[in-house]
Scaffold this motif. Sequence first.
Motif, PDB file in Angstrom:
ATOM      1  N   THR A 102       0.844  -1.191   0.000  1.00 28.65           N
ATOM      2  CA  THR A 102       0.000   0.000   0.000  1.00 28.65           C
ATOM      3  C   THR A 102       0.881   1.243   0.000  1.00 28.65           C
ATOM      4  OG1 THR A 102      -1.871   1.110   1.101  1.00 28.65           O
ATOM      5  CG2 THR A 102      -0.163   0.197   2.509  1.00 28.65           C
ATOM      6  N   PRO A 103       0.445   2.339  -0.627  1.00 26.90           N
ATOM      7  CA  PRO A 103       1.189   3.597  -0.521  1.00 26.90           C
ATOM      8  C   PRO A 103       0.945   4.229   0.844  1.00 26.90           C
ATOM      9  CG  PRO A 103      -0.766   3.899  -1.873  1.00 26.90           C
ATOM     10  CD  PRO A 103      -0.691   2.433  -1.559  1.00 26.90           C
ATOM     11  N   VAL A 104       1.974   4.852   1.406  1.00 22.33           N
ATOM     12  CA  VAL A 104       1.837   5.541   2.695  1.00 22.33           C
ATOM     13  C   VAL A 104       2.117   7.032   2.565  1.00 22.33           C
ATOM     14  CG1 VAL A 104       2.311   3.514   4.106  1.00 22.33           C
ATOM     15  CG2 VAL A 104       4.222   4.907   3.304  1.00 22.33           C
ATOM     16  N   ALA A 105       2.672   7.444   1.452  1.00 20.20           N
ATOM     17  CA  ALA A 105       2.948   8.853   1.168  1.00 20.20           C
ATOM     18  C   ALA A 105       3.286   8.937  -0.315  1.00 20.20           C
ATOM     19  CB  ALA A 105       4.110   9.366   2.016  1.00 20.20           C
ATOM     20  N   PRO A 106       3.290  10.147  -0.888  1.00 16.85           N
ATOM     21  CA  PRO A 106       3.688  10.256  -2.289  1.00 16.85           C
ATOM     22  C   PRO A 106       5.073   9.634  -2.514  1.00 16.85           C
ATOM     23  CG  PRO A 106       2.734  12.323  -1.533  1.00 16.85           C
ATOM     24  CD  PRO A 106       2.872  11.449  -0.319  1.00 16.85           C
ATOM     25  N   SER A 107       5.150   8.735  -3.467  1.00 14.84           N
ATOM     26  CA  SER A 107       6.394   8.054  -3.851  1.00 14.84           C
ATOM     27  C   SER A 107       6.917   7.091  -2.798  1.00 14.84           C
ATOM     28  CB  SER A 107       7.506   9.076  -4.186  1.00 14.84           C
ATOM     29  OG  SER A 107       7.121   9.901  -5.256  1.00 14.84           O
ATOM     30  N   LEU A 108       6.114   6.763  -1.775  1.00 12.08           N
ATOM     31  CA  LEU A 108       6.569   5.860  -0.721  1.00 12.08           C
ATOM     32  C   LEU A 108       5.582   4.717  -0.544  1.00 12.08           C
ATOM     33  CD1 LEU A 108       8.874   5.613   1.415  1.00 12.08           C
ATOM     34  CD2 LEU A 108       7.312   6.704   3.046  1.00 12.08           C
ATOM     35  N   SER A 109       6.078   3.479  -0.640  1.00 14.62           N
ATOM     36  CA  SER A 109       5.237   2.286  -0.508  1.00 14.62           C
ATOM     37  C   SER A 109       5.668   1.458   0.688  1.00 14.62           C
ATOM     38  CB  SER A 109       5.337   1.409  -1.771  1.00 14.62           C
ATOM     39  OG  SER A 109       4.835   2.080  -2.892  1.00 14.62           O
ATOM     40  N   LEU A 110       4.678   0.795   1.305  1.00 17.71           N
ATOM     41  CA  LEU A 110       4.920  -0.108   2.419  1.00 17.71           C
ATOM     42  C   LEU A 110       4.528  -1.517   2.006  1.00 17.71           C
ATOM     43  CD1 LEU A 110       5.487  -0.692   5.487  1.00 17.71           C
ATOM     44  CD2 LEU A 110       3.049  -0.194   5.868  1.00 17.71           C
ATOM     45  N   ASP A 111       5.424  -2.472   2.246  1.00 21.18           N
ATOM     46  CA  ASP A 111       5.153  -3.892   2.016  1.00 21.18           C
ATOM     47  C   ASP A 111       5.155  -4.612   3.355  1.00 21.18           C
ATOM     48  OD1 ASP A 111       6.377  -2.716  -0.391  1.00 21.18           O
ATOM     49  OD2 ASP A 111       6.347  -4.743  -1.212  1.00 21.18           O
ATOM     50  N   LEU A 112       4.107  -5.400   3.628  1.00 20.36           N
ATOM     51  CA  LEU A 112       4.020  -6.199   4.843  1.00 20.36           C
ATOM     52  C   LEU A 112       3.804  -7.658   4.449  1.00 20.36           C
ATOM     53  CD1 LEU A 112       1.650  -3.919   6.977  1.00 20.36           C
ATOM     54  CD2 LEU A 112       4.147  -4.094   7.173  1.00 20.36           C
ATOM     55  N   ILE A 113       4.603  -8.559   5.012  1.00 20.25           N
ATOM     56  CA  ILE A 113       4.518  -9.984   4.670  1.00 20.25           C
ATOM     57  C   ILE A 113       4.599 -10.801   5.944  1.00 20.25           C
ATOM     58  CG2 ILE A 113       5.622 -11.890   3.427  1.00 20.25           C
ATOM     59  CD1 ILE A 113       6.510  -8.429   2.325  1.00 20.25           C
ATOM     60  N   ALA A 114       3.795 -11.861   6.017  1.00 23.67           N
ATOM     61  CA  ALA A 114       3.847 -12.782   7.157  1.00 23.67           C
ATOM     62  C   ALA A 114       3.649 -14.197   6.644  1.00 23.67           C
ATOM     63  CB  ALA A 114       2.773 -12.432   8.187  1.00 23.67           C
ATOM     64  N   ASP A 115       4.244 -15.174   7.336  1.00 20.88           N
ATOM     65  CA  ASP A 115       4.095 -16.556   6.898  1.00 20.88           C
ATOM     66  C   ASP A 115       4.248 -17.530   8.051  1.00 20.88           C
ATOM     67  OD1 ASP A 115       7.009 -17.286   7.142  1.00 20.88           O
ATOM     68  OD2 ASP A 115       7.208 -15.867   5.504  1.00 20.88           O
ATOM     69  N   VAL A 116       3.788 -18.749   7.800  1.00 22.32           N
ATOM     70  CA  VAL A 116       3.949 -19.862   8.734  1.00 22.32           C
ATOM     71  C   VAL A 116       4.397 -21.073   7.922  1.00 22.32           C
ATOM     72  CG1 VAL A 116       1.498 -20.470   8.565  1.00 22.32           C
ATOM     73  CG2 VAL A 116       2.858 -21.303  10.499  1.00 22.32           C
ATOM     74  N   THR A 117       5.328 -21.860   8.475  1.00 19.62           N
ATOM     75  CA  THR A 117       5.856 -23.035   7.802  1.00 19.62           C
ATOM     76  C   THR A 117       5.702 -24.253   8.694  1.00 19.62           C
ATOM     77  OG1 THR A 117       7.508 -21.726   6.596  1.00 19.62           O
ATOM     78  CG2 THR A 117       7.913 -24.100   6.778  1.00 19.62           C
ATOM     79  N   VAL A 118       5.194 -25.346   8.116  1.00 13.00           N
ATOM     80  CA  VAL A 118       5.117 -26.631   8.813  1.00 13.00           C
ATOM     81  C   VAL A 118       5.996 -27.625   8.056  1.00 13.00           C
ATOM     82  CG1 VAL A 118       2.844 -26.233   9.820  1.00 13.00           C
ATOM     83  CG2 VAL A 118       3.030 -27.268   7.550  1.00 13.00           C
ATOM     84  N   TYR A 119       6.515 -28.618   8.800  1.00 12.31           N
ATOM     85  CA  TYR A 119       7.552 -29.495   8.272  1.00 12.31           C
ATOM     86  C   TYR A 119       7.146 -30.957   8.323  1.00 12.31           C
ATOM     87  CZ  TYR A 119      10.332 -25.323   9.399  1.00 12.31           C
ATOM     88  OH  TYR A 119      10.806 -24.045   9.499  1.00 12.31           O
ATOM     89  N   GLY A 120       7.507 -31.673   7.269  1.00 10.65           N
ATOM     90  CA  GLY A 120       7.503 -33.117   7.351  1.00 10.65           C
ATOM     91  C   GLY A 120       8.762 -33.586   8.066  1.00 10.65           C
ATOM     92  N   ASP A 121       8.847 -34.874   8.336  1.00 12.03           N
ATOM     93  CA  ASP A 121      10.002 -35.424   9.049  1.00 12.03           C
ATOM     94  C   ASP A 121      11.119 -35.782   8.074  1.00 12.03           C
ATOM     95  OD1 ASP A 121       8.502 -35.202  11.329  1.00 12.03           O
ATOM     96  OD2 ASP A 121       8.055 -37.348  11.502  1.00 12.03           O
ATOM     97  N   ASN A 122      12.347 -35.595   8.540  1.00 13.07           N
ATOM     98  CA  ASN A 122      13.516 -36.148   7.868  1.00 13.07           C
ATOM     99  C   ASN A 122      13.840 -37.448   8.595  1.00 13.07           C
ATOM    100  OD1 ASN A 122      16.034 -36.917   6.994  1.00 13.07           O
ATOM    101  ND2 ASN A 122      17.002 -34.922   7.285  1.00 13.07           N
ATOM    102  N   ARG A 123      13.585 -38.585   7.952  1.00 14.28           N
ATOM    103  CA  ARG A 123      13.760 -39.892   8.601  1.00 14.28           C
ATOM    104  C   ARG A 123      15.132 -40.509   8.312  1.00 14.28           C
ATOM    105  NH1 ARG A 123       8.994 -41.402  10.749  1.00 14.28           N
ATOM    106  NH2 ARG A 123       7.107 -40.320  10.005  1.00 14.28           N
ATOM    107  N   ASP A 124      16.055 -39.680   7.852  1.00 16.04           N
ATOM    108  CA  ASP A 124      17.414 -40.154   7.595  1.00 16.04           C
ATOM    109  C   ASP A 124      18.398 -39.076   8.026  1.00 16.04           C
ATOM    110  OD1 ASP A 124      19.349 -41.948   6.727  1.00 16.04           O
ATOM    111  OD2 ASP A 124      19.319 -41.211   4.670  1.00 16.04           O
TER     112      ASP A 124
END
Length: 292
Positions: free
Chosen positions: A170-192
């Motif tokens: 989203t823009p927050v001021a003339p010529s200035l943009s804000l990027d916001l990112i969030a994530d979650v990661t789940v894992y399988g098992d490494n069986r070796d």
Amino acid sequence: MRRTVFQSMVATLLAALASTPAMALDVDAGDYTALPPGTNLALVYYQHAQRDRLYGKGAPVPIVAGLDSDVGILRGVHFMDIGGITVDPQFLLPFGRLKGKDGTAFLGDGSGAGDVILAATAWLVNRKDANTYFGITPFLTLPTGRYDRNKALNLGEHRTKFTLQAGYITPVAPSLSLDLIADVTVYGDNRDFGAASATLAQKASYGAQAHLRYHVSPTMDVRAGVFKTITGETRVNGVGRGDRGDTVKFNLGATYFVRPTTQLLATWGRDTSVRDGFKENSRVNLRLLEVF
């Protein structure tokens, strides 16, 4: 006493290194911009990182540690329309080399291809006129990379991962943009995992990023970003290792379109705090993007 510290250090190292490639889902500012359906992108990334300190539970491990990495990524993206929603199926193929140095030279090195990542962003908000976008991206990481259980350093993780990420611009001021990112990661098992071929499991990890971009002109911007990652504790054969990670870092950089369809990106950054694992004292990222 020395042997106890050394054994603790090795356990911390292996826990940290088992998830080293998991940091690859950091995004660049502007990545959540939706382009017109039919657009294709070809991208090549190069990253050089140097690490000179090792931490365990927030305290420095008393050893002269070193770990360098040179990692590239090949990425292809295609934008399309599905039921009025812009979607961009894509793949990422990492490759490169990791090398232990100084007091951690005993880790050796690891090289080759990493694990293939498949992804597709769906934009639920796509307002080009207002420079406002919101997208959700599932990432599936497949255990295709080079892996040797007898080596401490591997480009492949020998496990499947699933990441769900959301990004907002989203823009927050003339010529200035804000990027916001969030994530979650789940894992399988490494069986070796490891020389004993143990089972490595890991709790979910979480990440958040914020970027500011100043648009100097239609073809150039300068940017700054801050990242926080909380990595889940690992368990080996059901035994918890107390190695939950908590890392904060930043970067500074710029992009420039050298011609209408070719963009160059360069950023530099470093870790500001690390709870477990190596601390980066310098990371350089370069990216070449071609639109066709």
